[in-house]
Design an enzyme around this catalytic site. Sequence first.
Site, PDB file in Angstrom:
ATOM      1  N   HIS A 199       0.798  -1.239   0.000  1.00  0.00           N
ATOM      2  CA  HIS A 199       0.000   0.000   0.000  1.00  0.00           C
ATOM      3  C   HIS A 199       0.822   1.277   0.000  1.00  0.00           C
ATOM      4  O   HIS A 199       0.259   2.367  -0.033  1.00  0.00           O
ATOM      5  CB  HIS A 199      -1.004   0.015   1.166  1.00  0.00           C
TER       6      HIS A 199
HETATM    7  C1  UD1 Z   1      -2.711   5.758   5.299  1.00  0.00           C
HETATM    8  C2  UD1 Z   1      -1.456   6.361   5.898  1.00  0.00           C
HETATM    9  C3  UD1 Z   1      -0.316   5.364   5.836  1.00  0.00           C
HETATM   10  C4  UD1 Z   1      -0.710   4.049   6.464  1.00  0.00           C
HETATM   11  C5  UD1 Z   1      -1.989   3.548   5.848  1.00  0.00           C
HETATM   12  C6  UD1 Z   1      -2.431   2.322   6.590  1.00  0.00           C
HETATM   13  C7  UD1 Z   1      -1.136   8.787   5.636  1.00  0.00           C
HETATM   14  C8  UD1 Z   1      -0.394   9.834   4.878  1.00  0.00           C
HETATM   15  N1  UD1 Z   1      -1.013   7.541   5.151  1.00  0.00           N
HETATM   16  O1  UD1 Z   1      -2.447   5.516   3.927  1.00  0.00           O
HETATM   17  O2  UD1 Z   1       0.793   5.870   6.548  1.00  0.00           O
HETATM   18  O3  UD1 Z   1       0.311   3.111   6.265  1.00  0.00           O
HETATM   19  O4  UD1 Z   1      -3.009   4.552   5.958  1.00  0.00           O
HETATM   20  O5  UD1 Z   1      -3.394   1.584   5.974  1.00  0.00           O
HETATM   21  O6  UD1 Z   1      -1.787   9.077   6.593  1.00  0.00           O
HETATM   22  N2  UD1 Z   1      -9.760   4.493   1.134  1.00  0.00           N
HETATM   23  C9  UD1 Z   1     -10.927   3.770   1.084  1.00  0.00           C
HETATM   24  N3  UD1 Z   1     -11.522   3.439   2.258  1.00  0.00           N
HETATM   25  C10 UD1 Z   1     -11.036   3.785   3.471  1.00  0.00           C
HETATM   26  C11 UD1 Z   1      -9.858   4.521   3.505  1.00  0.00           C
HETATM   27  C12 UD1 Z   1      -9.224   4.867   2.319  1.00  0.00           C
HETATM   28  O7  UD1 Z   1     -11.420   3.427   0.013  1.00  0.00           O
HETATM   29  O8  UD1 Z   1     -11.637   3.421   4.501  1.00  0.00           O
HETATM   30  C13 UD1 Z   1      -9.092   4.837  -0.154  1.00  0.00           C
HETATM   31  C14 UD1 Z   1      -9.477   6.219  -0.672  1.00  0.00           C
HETATM   32  O9  UD1 Z   1      -9.537   6.162  -2.045  1.00  0.00           O
HETATM   33  C15 UD1 Z   1      -8.280   7.062  -0.247  1.00  0.00           C
HETATM   34  C16 UD1 Z   1      -7.139   6.069  -0.331  1.00  0.00           C
HETATM   35  O10 UD1 Z   1      -7.688   4.828   0.058  1.00  0.00           O
HETATM   36  O11 UD1 Z   1      -8.094   8.178  -1.065  1.00  0.00           O
HETATM   37  C17 UD1 Z   1      -5.963   6.424   0.541  1.00  0.00           C
HETATM   38  O12 UD1 Z   1      -6.384   6.610   1.906  1.00  0.00           O
HETATM   39  P1  UD1 Z   1      -5.507   7.545   2.880  1.00  0.00           P
HETATM   40  O13 UD1 Z   1      -6.056   7.466   4.253  1.00  0.00           O
HETATM   41  O14 UD1 Z   1      -5.356   8.908   2.276  1.00  0.00           O
HETATM   42  O15 UD1 Z   1      -4.092   6.911   2.814  1.00  0.00           O
HETATM   43  P2  UD1 Z   1      -3.642   5.394   2.895  1.00  0.00           P
HETATM   44  O16 UD1 Z   1      -3.008   5.008   1.612  1.00  0.00           O
HETATM   45  O17 UD1 Z   1      -4.741   4.559   3.433  1.00  0.00           O
HETATM   46  N1  UDP Z   2      -3.618  -5.470   9.014  1.00  0.00           N
HETATM   47  C1  UDP Z   2      -4.850  -6.086   9.040  1.00  0.00           C
HETATM   48  N2  UDP Z   2      -5.406  -6.515   7.865  1.00  0.00           N
HETATM   49  C2  UDP Z   2      -4.781  -6.366   6.667  1.00  0.00           C
HETATM   50  C3  UDP Z   2      -3.506  -5.721   6.642  1.00  0.00           C
HETATM   51  C4  UDP Z   2      -2.959  -5.271   7.829  1.00  0.00           C
HETATM   52  O1  UDP Z   2      -5.437  -6.269  10.116  1.00  0.00           O
HETATM   53  O2  UDP Z   2      -5.337  -6.790   5.636  1.00  0.00           O
HETATM   54  C5  UDP Z   2      -3.034  -4.981  10.279  1.00  0.00           C
HETATM   55  C6  UDP Z   2      -1.658  -5.497  10.620  1.00  0.00           C
HETATM   56  O3  UDP Z   2      -1.736  -6.726  11.302  1.00  0.00           O
HETATM   57  C7  UDP Z   2      -1.118  -4.391  11.486  1.00  0.00           C
HETATM   58  C8  UDP Z   2      -1.714  -3.141  10.876  1.00  0.00           C
HETATM   59  O4  UDP Z   2      -2.869  -3.582  10.164  1.00  0.00           O
HETATM   60  O5  UDP Z   2      -1.608  -4.539  12.821  1.00  0.00           O
HETATM   61  C9  UDP Z   2      -0.739  -2.492   9.934  1.00  0.00           C
HETATM   62  O6  UDP Z   2      -1.388  -1.495   9.224  1.00  0.00           O
HETATM   63  P1  UDP Z   2      -1.010  -1.067   7.735  1.00  0.00           P
HETATM   64  O7  UDP Z   2      -0.161  -2.104   7.089  1.00  0.00           O
HETATM   65  O8  UDP Z   2      -2.271  -0.676   7.074  1.00  0.00           O
HETATM   66  O9  UDP Z   2      -0.205   0.288   7.966  1.00  0.00           O
HETATM   67  P2  UDP Z   2       1.305   0.671   8.339  1.00  0.00           P
HETATM   68  O10 UDP Z   2       1.720  -0.140   9.497  1.00  0.00           O
HETATM   69  O11 UDP Z   2       2.133   0.438   7.105  1.00  0.00           O
HETATM   70  O12 UDP Z   2       1.220   2.124   8.624  1.00  0.00           O
END
Ligand code: UD1
Ligand code: UDP
Length: 364
Positions: free
Chosen positions: A204
Amino acid sequence: PRIICVAGARPNYMKVKPVMDALERHGADVVLVHTGQHYDTSMNDVFFRDLGIRPPDRHLGAGSGSHAEQTGRVMAAFEPLLAELAPDAVVVVGDVNSTLACALVTAKAGPLLAHVEAGLRSRDWSMPEEVNRVATDRVSDYLLAPSADAAANLRAEGYREDQVHVVGNVMIDTLRANLERARSSDVLDRYGLTRGRYGLATLHRPANVDDPDALRGLLKALGRIGERCPLVLPVHPRAEQRLHAVGVPAGIRLVPPAGYLDFLALQDSARVVLTDSGGVQEETTALGVPCVTLRDNTERPVTVEEGTNVLAGTDPERITATVHRVLDDPPAPRCPALWDGRAGERIARVLLDGGTARTRPRPT
Ligand code: UD1
Ligand code: UDP
């Protein structure tokens, strides 16, 4: 004392839960504020259910958007809430936009600010999380570091000694509290997987999934690995459309984002985990499961030096060679100091013994 705990995105929930529990055990009035950064059932609700977190006391409804839009919406909604609730302290966790937004508002409003997971540094300024980490640390009163290397980064940046506390890893508190329950999940049966005979992958990071050429290269490598060890890949919403646009090789099975217990079960039984997640590097180290990180750097070097993590970068040839090497000769499981399930308790003690906004010196 009244303490606000902020959560808003998937990797926040498993970090905030042990902190809330420990603060409440010590009699604090904890208010859980949800920023609304993540909102899908599979990215949000499932964690409240799996981890037994009570529904948020307040919800800011920020949702998705550009960095400035998302950060700005959280800030604008958090500022009046802070004035209304007048807490003694605010706890933010990790490195997402919600973390930075609430940190900046708190630093100007007056309550003490505590950052859980302080001091992690990738030194890669192309990562939005690196900006969020460094800026959040800079305005925090309490820097709660998960490991000695994180504390060393903070000391090298000149933080005062009394601000830095090595408290251990809260994410591992939650892992240890839930591992037995996760082991009774039926997720392997549902996906037709056998313990030790599959690999688990997650992708991601914007650098990996937003650029089609980068994503194509990673999928090429994963496809080759899938010929030897079938891969299951729970798809983050950021990657979903892009994965389908680029095309997924045979041997990689896409599934929806997994809930906490199912994902822990999938990690625990995997032969190898391939990931660009921060938290997953730590969880695999705690579980002793080999992890190959699909990035050039990590803000969690302790998982490489003391754990099961190997950095493979993003070059397809190098990834494939690294995974084959790890499958042939898996790294020995070892667990870093203070990843013992008691980090939440240590944090509560630091915050509740640490003095009030009036008596404590602010960041210098
Ligand atoms: C965010 C965090 C990242 C973290 C990740 C964990 C920031 C800058 N990034 O990235 O550090 O590792 O979360 O998962 O804060 N979306 C959905 N449904 C949701 C949420 C998001 O469809 O419930 C989609 C939307 O299109 C959105 C995109 O995912 O624009 C990105 O979501 P966003 O929260 O901006 O960043 P992440 O890539 O999820
Ligand atoms: N995780 C989860 N389901 C998934 C992927 C990740 O429950 O499909 C959990 C994982 O075990 C960990 C946390 O989400 O506890 C990590 O989050 P993510 O990888 O989204 O973000 P990051 O740590 O890179 O910010």
